[in-house]
Design a protein around this motif. Structure first.
Motif, short mmCIF file in Angstrom:
data_model
loop_
_atom_site.label_atom_id
_atom_site.label_comp_id
_atom_site.label_asym_id
_atom_site.label_seq_id
_atom_site.Cartn_x
_atom_site.Cartn_y
_atom_site.Cartn_z
N TRP A 120 6.73 10.65 19.17
CA TRP A 120 8.13 10.55 18.76
C TRP A 120 8.92 9.59 19.65
O TRP A 120 9.88 8.97 19.19
CB TRP A 120 8.77 11.94 18.75
CG TRP A 120 8.51 12.66 17.48
CD1 TRP A 120 7.52 13.57 17.24
CD2 TRP A 120 9.22 12.52 16.25
NE1 TRP A 120 7.57 14.01 15.94
CE2 TRP A 120 8.61 13.39 15.31
CE3 TRP A 120 10.30 11.75 15.85
CZ2 TRP A 120 9.07 13.49 14.00
CZ3 TRP A 120 10.76 11.86 14.54
CH2 TRP A 120 10.14 12.74 13.63
N TRP A 178 11.07 19.84 14.21
CA TRP A 178 9.89 19.40 13.45
C TRP A 178 8.63 20.14 13.89
O TRP A 178 7.81 20.55 13.07
CB TRP A 178 9.73 17.89 13.63
CG TRP A 178 8.48 17.34 13.02
CD1 TRP A 178 8.28 16.98 11.73
CD2 TRP A 178 7.25 17.06 13.71
NE1 TRP A 178 7.00 16.51 11.55
CE2 TRP A 178 6.34 16.54 12.75
CE3 TRP A 178 6.82 17.20 15.03
CZ2 TRP A 178 5.05 16.17 13.09
CZ3 TRP A 178 5.54 16.83 15.36
CH2 TRP A 178 4.66 16.32 14.39
N LYS A 179 8.49 20.33 15.19
CA LYS A 179 7.29 20.96 15.71
C LYS A 179 7.27 22.48 15.50
O LYS A 179 6.21 23.09 15.36
CB LYS A 179 7.14 20.67 17.21
CG LYS A 179 5.78 21.05 17.78
CD LYS A 179 5.69 20.66 19.24
CE LYS A 179 4.26 20.84 19.77
NZ LYS A 179 3.77 22.21 19.66
#
Length: 310
Positions: free
Chosen positions: A141, A183-184
């Motif tokens: 990222w 997101w994770k």
């Protein structure tokens, strides 16, 4: 029955009771013997550090010389340290990710809780980021957020952002890191909510549909109340994780730029492993723990103790 027979009957009952008690004690000792290795590790790596860390919070300790008792001096230092308050402010701001990640996780869980062909693949795909090391995720990222990275390309095409890395802008850096956490973590909470959804009796939803309830009404009046215990657990976990956020900051920003992503736990890490002020770091850890407990109690209150509606 004669008196002698009664006495013999009582003796037999006492003998059986004594034998049963011995079996119970033996079974209990065997059970604790099996648990002993785990309990020893729990005390060594969890219970003892908690008590020792609490003691260090009231001492001056630099790992070279023995701890020196200073009372509340470390807490006074924290109260006057603007860097600590800035980090605590960013940690509390990070809690904004909690309701977003919970809502998205519930939505994804509802999507994958359907008997469709290939649904197992999608469940696995959503969960892959969870089992990926954050060192890897952070590096990926960080590259994506670069000035010539794909994120800037998409935002530029939409007219939302022009030039510069999101991680190098004090106004956007913290929110960029929060998005990576979001997101994770969705896949992890998705699995928990999926288990909660599958524990809700289908007959309740079917009865509501027969009574004329719409899909939205079924969700609000049947599904959501049934998920209340799971919501409590997930909100507790995500709130505590947000307050003690560290890995994302360490890998992606190191607290920069200009301290915009400097969090309370990163402050304690810096005091302990950079400045070797372990007493000050332990005091900061206690404050973080107390704040986490307070937010945990708030979660219990908001979810009514996690009890599902009857």
């Amino acid at each position: 029955m004669t008196t002698t027979q009664r006495r013999e009957s009582r003796r037999a009952q006492h003998a059986r009771g004594g034998a049963g008690a011995r079996v119970t004690v033996r079974s209990t000792l065997i059970a604790y013997a099996f648990m002993l290795p785990f309990l020893a590790l729990l005390v060594l790596y969890h219970t003892w550090p908690v008590f020792f860390g609490t003691y260090l919070a009231f001492t001056k300790y630099n790992i070279i010389s023995p701890p020196e008792w200073v009372g509340l001096e470390n807490f006074r230092t924290l109260a006057a340290d603007s860097q600590f308050w800035s980090g605590l402010k960013n940690s509390l701001k990070y809690i904004l990710v909690v309701p977003v990640i919970q809502l998205l996780a519930i939505g994804v869980a509802l999507l994958v809780n359907r008997p469709l062909r290939g649904i197992g693949f999608f469940r696995t795909a959503y969960y892959v980021p969870v089992v990926t090391s954050f060192a890897v995720v952070g590096l990926i990222w960080t590259w994506m957020y670069q000035q010539d990275g794909p994120v800037n390309a998409v935002l530029g095409a939409l007219g939302l952002h022009r030039g510069g890395s999101l991680l190098n802008n004090p106004l956007t850096a913290l929110y960029a890191v929060m998005f990576v956490t979001l997101w994770k973590g969705i896949g992890y909470y998705m699995v928990l909510y999926l288990a909660g959804l599958q524990a809700i009796g289908k007959e309740l939803e079917e009865a509501a549909v027969i009574d004329g309830a719409t899909r939205w009404q079924v969700f609000l009046n049947v599904t959501l109340p049934g998920l209340r215990p799971t919501i409590l657990v997930c909100s507790l976990l995500s709130t505590v994780s947000a307050i003690k956020v560290f890995e994302e900051i360490y890998v992606m920003t190191q607290g920069g730029p200009a301290g915009s992503t400097y969090t309370a736990l990163f402050y304690t890490y810096s005091r302990a492993f950079v400045d070797f002020q372990y007493g000050l770091a332990a005091a900061g850890g206690i404050i973080i723990a107390v704040i986490s407990i307070l937010f945990g109690l708030l979660n219990f209150k908001l979810t009514r103790g996690g009890k599902a509606d009857a």
